[in-house]
Design an enzyme around this catalytic site. Sequence first.
Site, short mmCIF file in Angstrom:
data_model
loop_
_atom_site.label_atom_id
_atom_site.label_comp_id
_atom_site.label_asym_id
_atom_site.label_seq_id
_atom_site.Cartn_x
_atom_site.Cartn_y
_atom_site.Cartn_z
N GLY A 102 16.78 3.66 78.24
CA GLY A 102 15.35 3.36 78.31
C GLY A 102 15.00 2.23 79.26
NE ARG A 166 16.29 7.85 76.30
CZ ARG A 166 16.28 6.58 75.88
NH1 ARG A 166 17.38 6.03 75.43
NH2 ARG A 166 15.17 5.86 75.92
CG ASP A 197 25.41 4.24 72.60
OD1 ASP A 197 26.21 3.66 71.83
OD2 ASP A 197 24.78 5.27 72.31
CE LYS A 223 18.65 -0.56 79.03
NZ LYS A 223 18.54 0.88 78.85
CB THR A 224 18.13 -3.00 75.19
OG1 THR A 224 17.23 -2.63 74.13
CG2 THR A 224 19.05 -4.09 74.65
CB ILE A 225 12.48 -3.87 75.49
CG1 ILE A 225 12.40 -2.55 74.73
CG2 ILE A 225 12.16 -3.66 76.95
CD1 ILE A 225 10.98 -2.02 74.56
CG ASP A 226 15.19 -1.78 71.21
OD1 ASP A 226 13.99 -1.79 71.57
OD2 ASP A 226 15.79 -0.73 70.90
CE LYS A 263 -16.77 -4.04 60.72
NZ LYS A 263 -18.11 -3.48 60.79
NE ARG A 273 14.27 5.23 64.46
CZ ARG A 273 14.81 6.42 64.63
NH1 ARG A 273 14.96 6.91 65.85
NH2 ARG A 273 15.16 7.16 63.60
CD GLU A 332 10.04 3.01 67.51
OE1 GLU A 332 9.60 4.04 68.03
OE2 GLU A 332 10.76 2.19 68.14
#
Lengths: 564, 564
Positions: A102, A166, A197, A223-226, A263, A273, A332
């Site tokens: 990703g 991927r 991975d 690399k990974t935004i996670d 409100k 994830r 998520e």
Amino acid sequence: MATANSALANGCDNGPSPGRLSSVYSEVQTSRLNHPLPLPSVLKGHFKLVDGPPSSAAGNPDEIAKLFPNLFGQPSAKVVPTGSDPSDSAGSLKIGVVLSGGQAPGGHNVISGIFDYLQERAKGSILYGFKGGPAGIMKCKYVQLTPEFIYPYRNQGGFDMICSGRDKIETPEQFKQAEETAVKLDLDGLVVIGGDDSNTNACLLAENFRQKNLKTRVIGCPKTIDGDLKCKEVPTSFGFDTACKIYSEMIGNVMTDARSTGKYYHFVRLMGRAASHITLECALQTHPNIAIIGEEVAAKKQTLKNVTDYITNIICKRAELGYNYGVILIPEGLIDFIPEVQQLIAELNEILAHDVVDKEGLWKKKLQHQSQLLFEFLPQAIQEQLLLERDPHGNVQVAKIETEKMLISMVETELEKRKLEGTYSGHFKGQSHFFGYEGRCGLPTNFDATYCYALGYGAGVLLRSGKTGLISSVGNLSAAVEEWTVGGTALTSLMDVERRHGKFKPVIKKAMVELEGAPFGKFASMRDEWALKNRYISPGPIQFMGPGSGDVNHTLLLELGAQA
Amino acid sequence: MATANSALANGCDNGPSPGRLSSVYSEVQTSRLNHPLPLPSVLKGHFKLVDGPPSSAAGNPDEIAKLFPNLFGQPSAKVVPTGSDPSDSAGSLKIGVVLSGGQAPGGHNVISGIFDYLQERAKGSILYGFKGGPAGIMKCKYVQLTPEFIYPYRNQGGFDMICSGRDKIETPEQFKQAEETAVKLDLDGLVVIGGDDSNTNACLLAENFRQKNLKTRVIGCPKTIDGDLKCKEVPTSFGFDTACKIYSEMIGNVMTDARSTGKYYHFVRLMGRAASHITLECALQTHPNIAIIGEEVAAKKQTLKNVTDYITNIICKRAELGYNYGVILIPEGLIDFIPEVQQLIAELNEILAHDVVDKEGLWKKKLQHQSQLLFEFLPQAIQEQLLLERDPHGNVQVAKIETEKMLISMVETELEKRKLEGTYSGHFKGQSHFFGYEGRCGLPTNFDATYCYALGYGAGVLLRSGKTGLISSVGNLSAAVEEWTVGGTALTSLMDVERRHGKFKPVIKKAMVELEGAPFGKFASMRDEWALKNRYISPGPIQFMGPGSGDVNHTLLLELGAQA
């Protein structure tokens, strides 16, 4: 047949895209093209690589040793200054680079870093970009990167310079294809930019090339935004900083809206994830009333009812204080952390593979008692989603479940019950949000831009020195860029094994949120105050100049022991 | 009883919020607090107001004259420089200000502008902020604004300084309440910050106060992110610039993601119920493959099938070119523009008010043939939404219909049909987004911050000069701030009448997207190219310093005849 070096085509494998050169750029995009990237001091003068002590593995070193007979135990390496560069006399290199998995902001800068290293320190070198991820290696689809080709992507978001994919290089045939490409292009080295991975895969490839006596070395980049690929030597994965700041901008805006309108309860689901790092970082940046951290839910073995009650209790207390609004952050992957939900889904997959869902609901009797109760507890829309939205294998598509809407619905039901009981007299209106794709391809922050450039430049140094099976490692990140450290960490040292289909498979374990760690500790110490008082912070849009433009994310600073 | 001047409470009516003073600010928020706001030159020295010629109405002047016997025909006014300020000798004023309707970035700066005008030009004046919108006027709930109270809100997003509300002052009793408040607080003037409805209301209030011989004057200010309150003298409503830039940042990121991934069509629904200005502006900023403009759909009397086919045709052509990805912008109010949908909803409201929805679907026979066909054409989820989600009056909740998901589903069905026919062989995966709340409360852009400050300062000038029933008007916005013009436009001159319940009601007509106008013209001339080629622009995050920080939105520049 490969297409090389067409400056008018981008490197993606998904059509004849005109690429960036034919695009009109916004003023901000244009200004970023020429944004100067500082290098750590150690990379500016003469330097050499110094090896550390032999390494082991994160777990089961004996099994890792068997899986990586050629690489196991190799030392990590560190770049240190020296009087004269011992590799100054070395010749040119042929290097390949691939983006795997990703998108994350900064990928283009890693490539720029490798390229500039080769231009400056190994004149005459060639850099190939493999198109569309690892499949590009296997099919030998690539583009030769030139200054003109790279320029429009400098400091820009996205992975569209060469695109990602991927696919994995796993089977003997696939390894063979990779070898053929390495030989055909006479590659001295390959840089794999990816997550846990992909870096495991990079190490397998390094081991394989070494075993076959190929000269091609393999270096990974985190690399990974996670934010779940990190360790002592690799303090963060790139993209996390930018993505969290983009989400936090939106959350801050929604908070101000909530307070102004008075409100709505905004339920914000955030991408990420497996781990809840993004949710935790966004909470530290914005101070929401509630943030659910999956790892805590799992550690406390909470049920969906527990989570619903936790939220509902705070909403009731707030109503008593006169607040009928708030902001709630949800990771998520939340339902992946709840054992009873996993159990229900497993049973559903089994039942629905064989049985018809009869209208009378007789099929439900096949569920275990606990799962039956949980199913009935779920809102009808989610029940239908579980029964209808199935992948080609007939499995429930967990990722498609809109957890934020599910929670709104369950909280609503619980509040109605309490209203009847007389224990709640507020007004509840839920608004759902999902922030994900908006953050994966933003213009990288100054931090990510600089960090990625150093990662790429460092990967070049490692390859030039003949290293393989290392992950590019840039450290001391809470200090000024000049003081950052540069080196490489043995990928095998990050590995453990998992048993799959009766075999040991090497894995780099995802770094989950540590409940004993400083970021969660800070959150836990403040959340009760955030729940009832409104301590909202609006970080505002990412700035490239002026105040805020040098900020680093809280998670990284807290983990490094610095003041966030 | 009113609570006045508690520096620790914000002015909202939704609970004892601790307000901003107890909040921690982000670095960007803090830096904005002291951002200097330039004033148009004409407001810097001595100035006076000069009246223009008598005004008329936007339509039906005879009826408007009857509805506003005291105000109709009054001239607009313009601030011009003069040797000495004729009002320099005037005394202090008591002014009230109210925020009405939905949030828009910059509201706090309008209030700051009024306040600073009074501080600088009418020493000893008092500014009251009515809490929670027009209800605050009726209930006499207010806070006295002080430098300390206002400071934390300068250049900040949101309306939480005094909060907003959607109540209207309409009935004779409500007018009476407003009069009582005006008398009680001895108000010389009232500034109403709001959209078309609120400004109509402001004018009715001005007329009423004049008729009752109260000294209280009323001035309006043009607020709405939707951009549909504008005319020659009021070139734009505040908030539109910031909101569109926030949405465009997200759209640009999603575009880069689409191009990098190569496998998703992103359907982005954008806030803005009545008019499609936001969608059009975001299209001009980002160059999506498709943008649907509601006003065009209505003018061409398109059906839902027409819109679906238009999207599907482009997706098919793109598939032939090798692109199985794209970005499509959809205005929130799309279905309001489609006559057949309006007809279906009207029939459903009628039928469902009286009949039971039988499982066999016999009730459908009561629909007219055309509506029956349309209903069957809709995706099942939308059918259910139409039948189940009803407001307390039993009416279909149009605003809750997720148009972007509906279109994804209809496009999917159409593409499957074409696949069977052999006219489409691509891959389609839709991703839905809704950008709305994220944009209403962002930190205002430099443009909105400065524009709002001038609107507020100008409103002070108008009140000081005894004007009433005008809307604060700042013009020449494509020039440097120094050259902006300042004045007031007769609200009655913007009005027409609508027949409601057998009576004429005054309305300021919403300014819809003009299909003959320059912004739509530019879009229409470029959209075919955007559809098939990828001309994506990523505007990036709003910048407060450096490149891009002085940009003004395309719609405004094009409408002013400047180069966007």
